[in-house]
Design a protein around this motif. Structure first.
Motif, PDB file in Angstrom:
ATOM      1  N   CYS A 151       0.844  -1.156   0.007  1.00 52.62           N
ATOM      2  CA  CYS A 151       0.017  -0.064  -0.041  1.00 52.62           C
ATOM      3  C   CYS A 151       0.841   1.246  -0.052  1.00 52.62           C
ATOM      4  CB  CYS A 151      -0.968  -0.068   1.074  1.00 52.62           C
ATOM      5  SG  CYS A 151      -2.037  -1.241   1.406  1.00 52.62           S
ATOM      6  N   PHE A 186      -1.373  -1.403  -4.327  1.00 54.83           N
ATOM      7  CA  PHE A 186      -2.645  -0.366  -4.094  1.00 54.83           C
ATOM      8  C   PHE A 186      -2.169   0.891  -3.712  1.00 54.83           C
ATOM      9  CE2 PHE A 186      -5.078   2.055  -0.951  1.00 54.83           C
ATOM     10  CZ  PHE A 186      -6.327   2.204  -1.860  1.00 54.83           C
ATOM     11  N   HIS A 223      -3.722   5.175  -3.295  1.00 54.49           N
ATOM     12  CA  HIS A 223      -4.823   6.191  -3.366  1.00 54.49           C
ATOM     13  C   HIS A 223      -4.239   7.774  -3.927  1.00 54.49           C
ATOM     14  CE1 HIS A 223      -8.529   8.126  -2.701  1.00 54.49           C
ATOM     15  NE2 HIS A 223      -7.759   8.785  -1.996  1.00 54.49           N
ATOM     16  N   ILE A 280      -4.148  -1.875  -8.202  1.00 57.86           N
ATOM     17  CA  ILE A 280      -5.254  -1.174  -7.732  1.00 57.86           C
ATOM     18  C   ILE A 280      -5.044   0.387  -7.837  1.00 57.86           C
ATOM     19  CG2 ILE A 280      -7.131  -1.060  -5.842  1.00 57.86           C
ATOM     20  CD1 ILE A 280      -6.173  -4.136  -5.160  1.00 57.86           C
ATOM     21  N   SER A 309      -6.868   4.132  -6.816  1.00 56.24           N
ATOM     22  CA  SER A 309      -7.837   4.449  -6.093  1.00 56.24           C
ATOM     23  C   SER A 309      -7.866   6.069  -6.260  1.00 56.24           C
ATOM     24  CB  SER A 309      -7.899   4.267  -4.559  1.00 56.24           C
ATOM     25  OG  SER A 309      -8.727   4.755  -3.719  1.00 56.24           O
ATOM     26  N   ILE A 357     -11.858  -4.681  -1.963  1.00 61.53           N
ATOM     27  CA  ILE A 357     -10.321  -5.286  -2.174  1.00 61.53           C
ATOM     28  C   ILE A 357     -10.549  -6.622  -2.266  1.00 61.53           C
ATOM     29  CG2 ILE A 357      -7.873  -4.940  -1.818  1.00 61.53           C
ATOM     30  CD1 ILE A 357      -8.258  -2.448  -1.325  1.00 61.53           C
TER      31      ILE A 357
END
Length: 241
Positions: free
Chosen positions: A7, A74, A76, A102, A104, A227
């Motif tokens: 992340c 991931f 964001h 991923i 976001s 997720i």
């Protein structure tokens, strides 16, 4: 075995954003936060000042964290921009790619990004403008001593974010991309989120989630479950029949 979900945080944030998630059960993944320089326990290190430098450093940190295991990535907002640039770098060097990227709260990186004139803003003005822009507040923004600790990384990240947009990739990534977007996100339109389909030659899906740009700050279990479902679906699809 659960898939490591590496992340990357949004602008100015550190790995602590994701650390509480490690205590929340998931069927398909385990959270692996990556700390970037210039924040939290690495606050004495200089933050990255360009996307190329950030991607190179982040690639090293990711590879060290996953140790050749399969993983997903991931990010964001700013973290999504950094995640994509990092995967591009890994791909160009023939290094270990994630099973899934991923994205976001981010438009495709070749599209124009919000510009607030970071260089001309004081620390207090920068914190205020970021609050207005993304609809996210942090206690450190209101405390001058804490603000001195968090704003350098925020300023560096936002400066990178304001750099000229990348050109559209001529070689799409061989990595499936899942794009998460808050249905009430005023920064990222649905059309801009759909542009991510051009960044991969495998598969790309857009998943609408309730909320604004920082949707998971008010309902992170929703993000978690979303997720979990998409990674579990992806892993089941790759299993031999």
């Amino acid at each position: 075995m659960k898939l490591p979900l590496v992340c990357l945080p949004f602008a100015g944030a550190g790995a602590s954003v994701f650390r509480p998630w490690r205590d929340y059960p998931a069927d398909s993944f385990e959270v692996v936060p990556v700390q970037l320089p210039g924040r939290e326990e690495l606050f004495i290190e200089d933050p990255y000042t360009s996307l190329a430098e950030a991607a190179a450093g982040t690639a090293e940190r990711i590879l060290a964290a996953v140790c050749d295991r399969p993983y997903a990535l991931f990010g964001h907002s700013f973290g999504a921009l950094l995640a994509h640039a990092t995967v591009q770098l890994l791909h160009s060097k023939g290094l270990h790619l994630p099973e899934r990227l991923i994205i976001s709260g981010a438009a495709a990186p070749w599209l124009p990004r919000p510009h607030i004139g970071v260089a001309a803003l004081t620390d207090e003005e920068l914190a205020s403008r970021v609050r207005e822009l993304v609809g996210y507040d942090h206690e450190a923004f209101h405390d001058p001593e804490l603000r001195e600790l968090v704003v350098p990384a925020l300023r560096a990240d936002m400066t990178i974010n304001e750099s000229p947009a990348a050109t559209e990739p001529t070689t799409p990534l061989p990595v499936p991309i899942s794009v998460l977007r808050g249905t009430e996100d005023e920064l990222i339109t649905r059309a801009d989120a759909l542009q991510w389909t051009r960044a991969t030659n495998v598969a790309c899906e857009l998943i609408d989630v309730p909320g604004e740009h920082m949707y998971f700050s008010t309902d992170w279990p929703k993000l978690w479950n979303t997720i979990d479902e998409l990674l579990d679906r992806g892993r089941r699809a790759r299993r031999p029949s």
